[in-house]
Design a protein around this motif. Structure first.
Motif, PDB file in Angstrom:
ATOM      1  N   GLU A 171       0.835  -1.196   0.000  1.00 14.69           N
ATOM      2  CA  GLU A 171       0.000   0.000   0.000  1.00 14.69           C
ATOM      3  C   GLU A 171       0.869   1.245   0.000  1.00 14.69           C
ATOM      4  OE1 GLU A 171      -3.273   0.345  -0.255  1.00 14.69           O
ATOM      5  OE2 GLU A 171      -3.483  -1.814  -0.537  1.00 14.69           O
ATOM      6  N   ARG A 172       1.626   1.408  -1.066  1.00  9.20           N
ATOM      7  CA  ARG A 172       2.554   2.535  -1.099  1.00  9.20           C
ATOM      8  C   ARG A 172       1.842   3.829  -1.485  1.00  9.20           C
ATOM      9  NH1 ARG A 172       3.288  -0.607  -5.631  1.00  9.20           N
ATOM     10  NH2 ARG A 172       3.467   0.442  -7.645  1.00  9.20           N
ATOM     11  N   THR A 173       2.455   4.964  -1.127  1.00  7.29           N
ATOM     12  CA  THR A 173       1.906   6.271  -1.441  1.00  7.29           C
ATOM     13  C   THR A 173       2.435   6.737  -2.781  1.00  7.29           C
ATOM     14  OG1 THR A 173       1.797   6.823   0.901  1.00  7.29           O
ATOM     15  CG2 THR A 173       1.709   8.656  -0.666  1.00  7.29           C
ATOM     16  N   LEU A 174       1.555   7.220  -3.628  1.00  6.78           N
ATOM     17  CA  LEU A 174       1.970   7.700  -4.941  1.00  6.78           C
ATOM     18  C   LEU A 174       2.506   9.121  -4.815  1.00  6.78           C
ATOM     19  CD1 LEU A 174      -0.983   6.374  -7.119  1.00  6.78           C
ATOM     20  CD2 LEU A 174       1.245   5.325  -6.717  1.00  6.78           C
ATOM     21  N   PRO A 175       3.386   9.518  -5.722  1.00  9.80           N
ATOM     22  CA  PRO A 175       3.932  10.875  -5.668  1.00  9.80           C
ATOM     23  C   PRO A 175       2.857  11.911  -5.945  1.00  9.80           C
ATOM     24  CG  PRO A 175       4.604   9.766  -7.685  1.00  9.80           C
ATOM     25  CD  PRO A 175       3.963   8.730  -6.816  1.00  9.80           C
ATOM     26  N   PRO A 176       3.051  13.157  -5.473  1.00  6.88           N
ATOM     27  CA  PRO A 176       2.052  14.205  -5.699  1.00  6.88           C
ATOM     28  C   PRO A 176       1.921  14.550  -7.174  1.00  6.88           C
ATOM     29  CG  PRO A 176       4.074  15.115  -4.746  1.00  6.88           C
ATOM     30  CD  PRO A 176       4.212  13.630  -4.691  1.00  6.88           C
ATOM     31  N   PHE A 219     -13.407  -1.027  -3.889  1.00  9.09           N
ATOM     32  CA  PHE A 219     -12.506  -0.096  -3.213  1.00  9.09           C
ATOM     33  C   PHE A 219     -13.275   1.102  -2.664  1.00  9.09           C
ATOM     34  CE2 PHE A 219     -10.239  -1.996  -6.854  1.00  9.09           C
ATOM     35  CZ  PHE A 219      -9.361  -2.814  -6.160  1.00  9.09           C
ATOM     36  N   GLU A 220     -14.469   0.839  -2.120  1.00 11.83           N
ATOM     37  CA  GLU A 220     -15.364   1.916  -1.726  1.00 11.83           C
ATOM     38  C   GLU A 220     -14.752   2.824  -0.667  1.00 11.83           C
ATOM     39  OE1 GLU A 220     -20.076   2.410  -0.516  1.00 11.83           O
ATOM     40  OE2 GLU A 220     -19.171   0.433  -0.711  1.00 11.83           O
ATOM     41  N   ALA A 221     -14.195   2.252   0.395  1.00 12.24           N
ATOM     42  CA  ALA A 221     -13.615   3.067   1.464  1.00 12.24           C
ATOM     43  C   ALA A 221     -12.424   3.860   0.952  1.00 12.24           C
ATOM     44  CB  ALA A 221     -13.204   2.169   2.632  1.00 12.24           C
ATOM     45  N   SER A 222     -11.601   3.231   0.121  1.00 13.54           N
ATOM     46  CA  SER A 222     -10.431   3.918  -0.421  1.00 13.54           C
ATOM     47  C   SER A 222     -10.849   5.053  -1.350  1.00 13.54           C
ATOM     48  CB  SER A 222      -9.542   2.925  -1.176  1.00 13.54           C
ATOM     49  OG  SER A 222      -9.032   1.937  -0.300  1.00 13.54           O
ATOM     50  N   ALA A 223     -11.913   4.838  -2.117  1.00 18.48           N
ATOM     51  CA  ALA A 223     -12.388   5.886  -3.020  1.00 18.48           C
ATOM     52  C   ALA A 223     -12.884   7.095  -2.236  1.00 18.48           C
ATOM     53  CB  ALA A 223     -13.502   5.337  -3.914  1.00 18.48           C
ATOM     54  N   GLU A 224     -13.612   6.844  -1.153  1.00 20.99           N
ATOM     55  CA  GLU A 224     -14.096   7.950  -0.322  1.00 20.99           C
ATOM     56  C   GLU A 224     -12.930   8.692   0.319  1.00 20.99           C
ATOM     57  OE1 GLU A 224     -16.749   6.224   2.459  1.00 20.99           O
ATOM     58  OE2 GLU A 224     -18.340   5.835   0.989  1.00 20.99           O
ATOM     59  N   SER A 225     -11.928   7.958   0.786  1.00 19.91           N
ATOM     60  CA  SER A 225     -10.755   8.583   1.395  1.00 19.91           C
ATOM     61  C   SER A 225      -9.999   9.425   0.373  1.00 19.91           C
ATOM     62  CB  SER A 225      -9.838   7.503   1.973  1.00 19.91           C
ATOM     63  OG  SER A 225      -8.624   8.060   2.431  1.00 19.91           O
ATOM     64  N   ALA A 226      -9.845   8.894  -0.833  1.00 18.38           N
ATOM     65  CA  ALA A 226      -9.115   9.620  -1.885  1.00 18.38           C
ATOM     66  C   ALA A 226      -9.848  10.909  -2.252  1.00 18.38           C
ATOM     67  CB  ALA A 226      -8.950   8.725  -3.109  1.00 18.38           C
ATOM     68  N   LEU A 227     -11.183  10.845  -2.344  1.00 19.27           N
ATOM     69  CA  LEU A 227     -11.940  12.037  -2.713  1.00 19.27           C
ATOM     70  C   LEU A 227     -11.860  13.098  -1.622  1.00 19.27           C
ATOM     71  CD1 LEU A 227     -13.621  12.990  -5.093  1.00 19.27           C
ATOM     72  CD2 LEU A 227     -15.667  12.271  -3.870  1.00 19.27           C
ATOM     73  N   ARG A 228     -11.875  12.664  -0.357  1.00 18.56           N
ATOM     74  CA  ARG A 228     -11.737  13.636   0.743  1.00 18.56           C
ATOM     75  C   ARG A 228     -10.372  14.327   0.684  1.00 18.56           C
ATOM     76  NH1 ARG A 228     -14.251   9.566   3.878  1.00 18.56           N
ATOM     77  NH2 ARG A 228     -12.217   8.909   4.673  1.00 18.56           N
ATOM     78  N   LYS A 229      -9.319  13.538   0.468  1.00 18.88           N
ATOM     79  CA  LYS A 229      -7.981  14.135   0.358  1.00 18.88           C
ATOM     80  C   LYS A 229      -7.914  15.098  -0.817  1.00 18.88           C
ATOM     81  CE  LYS A 229      -5.343  10.229   2.262  1.00 18.88           C
ATOM     82  NZ  LYS A 229      -4.329   9.191   1.926  1.00 18.88           N
ATOM     83  N   PHE A 230      -8.462  14.688  -1.932  1.00 20.88           N
ATOM     84  CA  PHE A 230      -8.432  15.507  -3.138  1.00 20.88           C
ATOM     85  C   PHE A 230      -9.160  16.827  -2.905  1.00 20.88           C
ATOM     86  CE2 PHE A 230     -10.478  16.631  -7.213  1.00 20.88           C
ATOM     87  CZ  PHE A 230      -9.348  16.849  -7.973  1.00 20.88           C
ATOM     88  N   PHE A 231     -10.353  16.754  -2.304  1.00 22.54           N
ATOM     89  CA  PHE A 231     -11.166  17.946  -2.095  1.00 22.54           C
ATOM     90  C   PHE A 231     -10.528  18.884  -1.082  1.00 22.54           C
ATOM     91  CE2 PHE A 231     -14.968  20.282  -0.641  1.00 22.54           C
ATOM     92  CZ  PHE A 231     -15.502  20.628  -1.877  1.00 22.54           C
ATOM     93  N   ARG A 232      -9.841  18.306  -0.076  1.00 21.64           N
ATOM     94  CA  ARG A 232      -9.254  19.114   0.998  1.00 21.64           C
ATOM     95  C   ARG A 232      -8.216  20.098   0.467  1.00 21.64           C
ATOM     96  NH1 ARG A 232      -6.546  15.266   4.093  1.00 21.64           N
ATOM     97  NH2 ARG A 232      -8.598  14.595   4.831  1.00 21.64           N
TER      98      ARG A 232
END
Length: 330
Positions: free
Chosen positions: A65-70, A96-109
């Motif tokens: 579960e690595r982090t992708l570059p910005p 990947f429902e939980a991951s999708a919600e987490s990604a969208l929150r990060k993106f929107f923030r």
């Protein structure tokens, strides 16, 4: 090279390498090993999942579960990402429902206030309607992973009113239609391809090693061509259905059920649907063609024709119109 730029490039490097030593990275970036250790600690604090291994052959590893570059986005790219997610909001289940919600929150923030304001306004101006289903499809992720890795899974399958049946299947992929998720797969029980509704899969787990052996080569089968492989010839019956012009359109709207069917259109706009189905699927397809009303007439096989006809008889009885014997059997 500035520190911020070095950290970004370092994040890209460790994601690419997956395994490395501090000395290797220090030489690549032209810094001391002490500086590189500090940089790696900062990356770990930023969420990059690193772990170290001591001894011969040791070094640093990046967890799965690595982090992708910005990545930077334009405003229109930000809008497109938001609406890609917004289009799926009516589905009760997503892979990947939980991951999708987490990604969208990060993106929107991290969007600017004016872009956030535009997106909030657009929420009420654009929508992508589909049927909202109460049924949950709980096993989308493992089915998708199984299709990608080409590994079999063992499932318990059945409707709410039927007893579930254990099957081992090799998923081909997953797709959504009218709010439901479907999984075409090779079924080892039937020794043929079958289409499964995912909300009727009550459990799914990786099949035990050696539990099955492939009897057919399905390496080239995917969502674009699986219908051509759907039924084995030994269990197929030929189907012919007369369609009105409206019936042809209804078939095309519902062709996800019948992806292997072919319609031969006449000059007057009517057509003949020809396909093969399993004998065991006649009850299902009698419901399917009954839904066409007068826009479809089953010509063969007789078992399917009779099944649709009896549904019509039952419908007439609900309206207190007893059909005559000649009406039923003409």
């Amino acid at each position: 090279m500035g520190k911020s730029r070095r950290l970004i490039e370092l994040m890209m490097a460790v994601n690419r390498k997956r395994k490395f030593t501090v000395k290797e990275l220090a030489e690549e970036f032209g810094v001391s090993t002490r500086t590189m250790l500090r940089d790696l600690q900062e990356l770990s604090g930023m969420g990059v999942p690193l772990y170290s291994q001591v001894g011969a052959g040791g070094g640093y590893h990046v967890l799965k579960e690595r982090t992708l570059p910005p990545i930077s986005f334009t405003e229109n790219e930000a809008f497109s990402i938001f609406f890609a997610s917004h289009a799926l909001r009516h589905f009760s289940s997503l892979p990947f429902e939980a991951s999708a919600e987490s990604a969208l929150r990060k993106f929107f923030r991290y969007l600017s206030d004016d872009v956030k304001s535009q997106i909030d306004e657009m929420r009420h101006r654009v929508d992508f309607f589909t049927h909202t289903r109460q049924e949950r499809a709980e096993h989308l992720e493992i089915l998708l992973q199984a299709s990608i890795k080409r590994l079999p899974v063992t499932i318990h399958y059945g409707s709410r009113t039927d007893e579930t049946q254990q099957r081992t299947i090799q998923p081909i992929g997953i797709y959504a239609h009218e709010g439901y998720w479907f999984c075409p797969a090779y079924c080892y029980l039937r020794k043929a391809f079958r289409l499964f509704r995912v909300d009727r899969i009550w459990s799914a787990a990786w099949a035990e090693a050696g539990a099955v052996s492939l009897s057919v080569d399905i390496s080239e089968v995917n969502l674009t061509n699986w219908g051509l492989h759907f039924y084995g010839k030994q269990e197929c019956v030929d189907v012919k259905v007369q369609l009105t012009p409206k019936g042809i359109q209804l078939f095309r709207d519902k062709s996800w059920i019948f992806p292997w069917g072919e319609v031969h259109v006449s000059d007057d706009g009517t057509g003949i649907l020809e396909a093969g189905i399993s004998i065991s699927e006649i009850p299902f397809f009698s419901e399917y063609f009954f839904s066409f009303g007068a826009e479809a007439v089953v010509l063969q096989p007789e078992e399917l024709r009779e099944a649709v006809r009896m549904k019509l008889v039952h419908t007439l009885e609900q309206y207190n119109i007893p059909p005559s014997y000649s009406d039923i059997h003409q």
